[in-house]
Design a protein around this motif. Structure first.
Motif, PDB file in Angstrom:
ATOM      1  N   CYS A  15       0.908  -1.243   0.038  1.00 50.90           N
ATOM      2  CA  CYS A  15      -0.057   0.233  -0.054  1.00 50.90           C
ATOM      3  C   CYS A  15       0.861   1.327   0.060  1.00 50.90           C
ATOM      4  CB  CYS A  15      -0.985   0.062   1.216  1.00 50.90           C
ATOM      5  SG  CYS A  15      -2.201  -1.172   1.174  1.00 50.90           S
ATOM      6  N   TRP A  16       1.953   1.229   0.458  1.00 49.43           N
ATOM      7  CA  TRP A  16       2.783   2.064   0.888  1.00 49.43           C
ATOM      8  C   TRP A  16       3.458   2.782  -0.566  1.00 49.43           C
ATOM      9  CZ3 TRP A  16       7.971   3.473  -0.198  1.00 49.43           C
ATOM     10  CH2 TRP A  16       8.349   4.695   0.423  1.00 49.43           C
ATOM     11  N   ILE A  17       3.939   1.594  -1.265  1.00 54.22           N
ATOM     12  CA  ILE A  17       4.610   1.808  -2.536  1.00 54.22           C
ATOM     13  C   ILE A  17       3.725   2.526  -3.648  1.00 54.22           C
ATOM     14  CG2 ILE A  17       4.532  -0.386  -3.366  1.00 54.22           C
ATOM     15  CD1 ILE A  17       7.528   1.895  -3.745  1.00 54.22           C
ATOM     16  N   VAL A  18       2.282   2.084  -3.392  1.00 53.83           N
ATOM     17  CA  VAL A  18       1.429   2.393  -4.360  1.00 53.83           C
ATOM     18  C   VAL A  18       1.187   3.839  -4.094  1.00 53.83           C
ATOM     19  CG1 VAL A  18      -1.130   2.224  -4.931  1.00 53.83           C
ATOM     20  CG2 VAL A  18       0.467  -0.068  -4.834  1.00 53.83           C
ATOM     21  N   TRP A  19       1.060   4.371  -2.808  1.00 53.25           N
ATOM     22  CA  TRP A  19       0.646   5.651  -2.400  1.00 53.25           C
ATOM     23  C   TRP A  19       1.844   6.467  -2.662  1.00 53.25           C
ATOM     24  CZ3 TRP A  19       1.310   7.759   3.165  1.00 53.25           C
ATOM     25  CH2 TRP A  19       0.645   8.869   3.012  1.00 53.25           C
ATOM     26  N   PHE A  20       3.024   5.818  -2.649  1.00 53.55           N
ATOM     27  CA  PHE A  20       4.089   6.637  -3.055  1.00 53.55           C
ATOM     28  C   PHE A  20       4.264   7.151  -4.460  1.00 53.55           C
ATOM     29  CE2 PHE A  20       8.500   6.598  -4.581  1.00 53.55           C
ATOM     30  CZ  PHE A  20       9.146   7.684  -3.851  1.00 53.55           C
ATOM     31  N   MET A  21       3.959   5.990  -5.369  1.00 56.27           N
ATOM     32  CA  MET A  21       3.864   6.220  -6.919  1.00 56.27           C
ATOM     33  C   MET A  21       2.906   7.224  -7.068  1.00 56.27           C
ATOM     34  SD  MET A  21       6.262   4.407  -8.180  1.00 56.27           S
ATOM     35  CE  MET A  21       7.267   3.111  -7.688  1.00 56.27           C
ATOM     36  N   TYR A  35       4.477  10.534  -8.743  1.00 56.80           N
ATOM     37  CA  TYR A  35       4.426  10.650 -10.365  1.00 56.80           C
ATOM     38  C   TYR A  35       3.992  12.117 -10.986  1.00 56.80           C
ATOM     39  CZ  TYR A  35       4.416   9.147 -15.173  1.00 56.80           C
ATOM     40  OH  TYR A  35       4.520   8.785 -16.538  1.00 56.80           O
ATOM     41  N   PRO A  36       2.797  12.644 -10.419  1.00 55.07           N
ATOM     42  CA  PRO A  36       2.573  13.971 -11.187  1.00 55.07           C
ATOM     43  C   PRO A  36       3.562  15.090 -10.758  1.00 55.07           C
ATOM     44  CG  PRO A  36       0.678  13.320  -9.648  1.00 55.07           C
ATOM     45  CD  PRO A  36       2.015  12.227  -9.437  1.00 55.07           C
ATOM     46  N   LYS A  37       4.463  14.959 -10.013  1.00 57.98           N
ATOM     47  CA  LYS A  37       5.268  16.119  -9.581  1.00 57.98           C
ATOM     48  C   LYS A  37       6.437  16.092 -10.586  1.00 57.98           C
ATOM     49  CE  LYS A  37       4.074  16.227  -5.115  1.00 57.98           C
ATOM     50  NZ  LYS A  37       2.774  16.361  -4.914  1.00 57.98           N
ATOM     51  N   VAL A  38       7.221  17.258 -10.805  1.00 53.64           N
ATOM     52  CA  VAL A  38       8.078  17.546 -11.719  1.00 53.64           C
ATOM     53  C   VAL A  38       9.418  16.566 -11.342  1.00 53.64           C
ATOM     54  CG1 VAL A  38       9.799  19.298 -12.394  1.00 53.64           C
ATOM     55  CG2 VAL A  38       7.615  19.972 -11.743  1.00 53.64           C
ATOM     56  N   GLY A  39       9.706  15.956 -12.145  1.00 59.47           N
ATOM     57  CA  GLY A  39      10.697  14.785 -12.120  1.00 59.47           C
ATOM     58  C   GLY A  39      10.323  13.664 -11.343  1.00 59.47           C
ATOM     59  N   GLY A  40       8.895  13.566 -11.370  1.00 56.11           N
ATOM     60  CA  GLY A  40       8.278  12.220 -10.524  1.00 56.11           C
ATOM     61  C   GLY A  40       8.561  10.806 -11.241  1.00 56.11           C
ATOM     62  N   GLU A  41       8.762  11.000 -12.539  1.00 57.43           N
ATOM     63  CA  GLU A  41       8.996   9.513 -13.262  1.00 57.43           C
ATOM     64  C   GLU A  41      10.396   9.213 -12.668  1.00 57.43           C
ATOM     65  OE1 GLU A  41       9.819   7.813 -17.701  1.00 57.43           O
ATOM     66  OE2 GLU A  41       8.564   9.648 -17.438  1.00 57.43           O
ATOM     67  N   GLY A  51      13.401   5.516  -8.935  1.00 57.05           N
ATOM     68  CA  GLY A  51      14.313   5.424  -7.657  1.00 57.05           C
ATOM     69  C   GLY A  51      13.590   4.668  -6.513  1.00 57.05           C
ATOM     70  N   GLY A  52      12.363   5.016  -6.413  1.00 56.61           N
ATOM     71  CA  GLY A  52      11.690   4.449  -5.315  1.00 56.61           C
ATOM     72  C   GLY A  52      11.318   3.026  -5.382  1.00 56.61           C
ATOM     73  N   SER A  53      10.952   2.768  -6.731  1.00 58.48           N
ATOM     74  CA  SER A  53      10.735   1.152  -7.048  1.00 58.48           C
ATOM     75  C   SER A  53      12.199   0.271  -6.790  1.00 58.48           C
ATOM     76  CB  SER A  53      10.508   1.177  -8.470  1.00 58.48           C
ATOM     77  OG  SER A  53       9.298   1.818  -8.859  1.00 58.48           O
ATOM     78  N   VAL A  54      13.337   1.187  -7.247  1.00 56.61           N
ATOM     79  CA  VAL A  54      14.527   0.273  -7.221  1.00 56.61           C
ATOM     80  C   VAL A  54      14.895   0.143  -5.527  1.00 56.61           C
ATOM     81  CG1 VAL A  54      16.869   0.273  -7.275  1.00 56.61           C
ATOM     82  CG2 VAL A  54      15.354   0.916  -9.141  1.00 56.61           C
ATOM     83  N   GLY A  55      14.626   1.107  -4.738  1.00 54.88           N
ATOM     84  CA  GLY A  55      14.899   1.169  -3.321  1.00 54.88           C
ATOM     85  C   GLY A  55      13.940   0.080  -2.657  1.00 54.88           C
ATOM     86  N   PHE A  56      12.509   0.093  -3.176  1.00 52.73           N
ATOM     87  CA  PHE A  56      11.795  -0.790  -2.559  1.00 52.73           C
ATOM     88  C   PHE A  56      12.160  -2.280  -2.594  1.00 52.73           C
ATOM     89  CE2 PHE A  56       7.704  -3.388  -3.025  1.00 52.73           C
ATOM     90  CZ  PHE A  56       7.016  -3.130  -1.691  1.00 52.73           C
TER      91      PHE A  56
END
Length: 86
Positions: free
Chosen positions: A28-34, A38-44, A49-54
């Motif tokens: 749930c946390w990783i989905v919320w993080f994404m 994602y909509p932020k500047v540089g969100g992609e 980075g968040g996915s790799v860290g996860f």
């Protein structure tokens, strides 16, 4: 010795119970993080980075859990062997 063996068995059971909470929470946390990043500047790039860290954190956590369970089972087995001989 038997008290230690019982405590190790209880530790293993509690560690498994923790996973029943921890895994759904982490997902749930990783989905919320994404969703938030994602909509932020540089969100992609943040999402990459968040996915790799996860993934790396999950792999490290799983390996740690496996090692702890293995050591506990080994200690329980050693205690059982010791108590059989004596």
């Amino acid at each position: 010795m038997l008290d230690i063996s019982k405590a190790l068995l209880r530790m293993n059971q509690l560690n498994l119970r923790w996973l029943y909470f921890g895994i759904p929470f982490a997902l749930c946390w990783i989905v919320w993080f994404m969703f938030e990043s994602y909509p932020k500047v540089g969100g992609e790039m943040i999402c990459y980075g968040g996915s790799v860290g996860f993934v790396l954190g999950a792999a490290g956590g799983i390996l740690h859990c496996i090692r702890v369970r293995h050591k506990a089972k080994e200690a329980i087995h050693d205690i059982e062997e010791y108590t059989k001989d004596n």
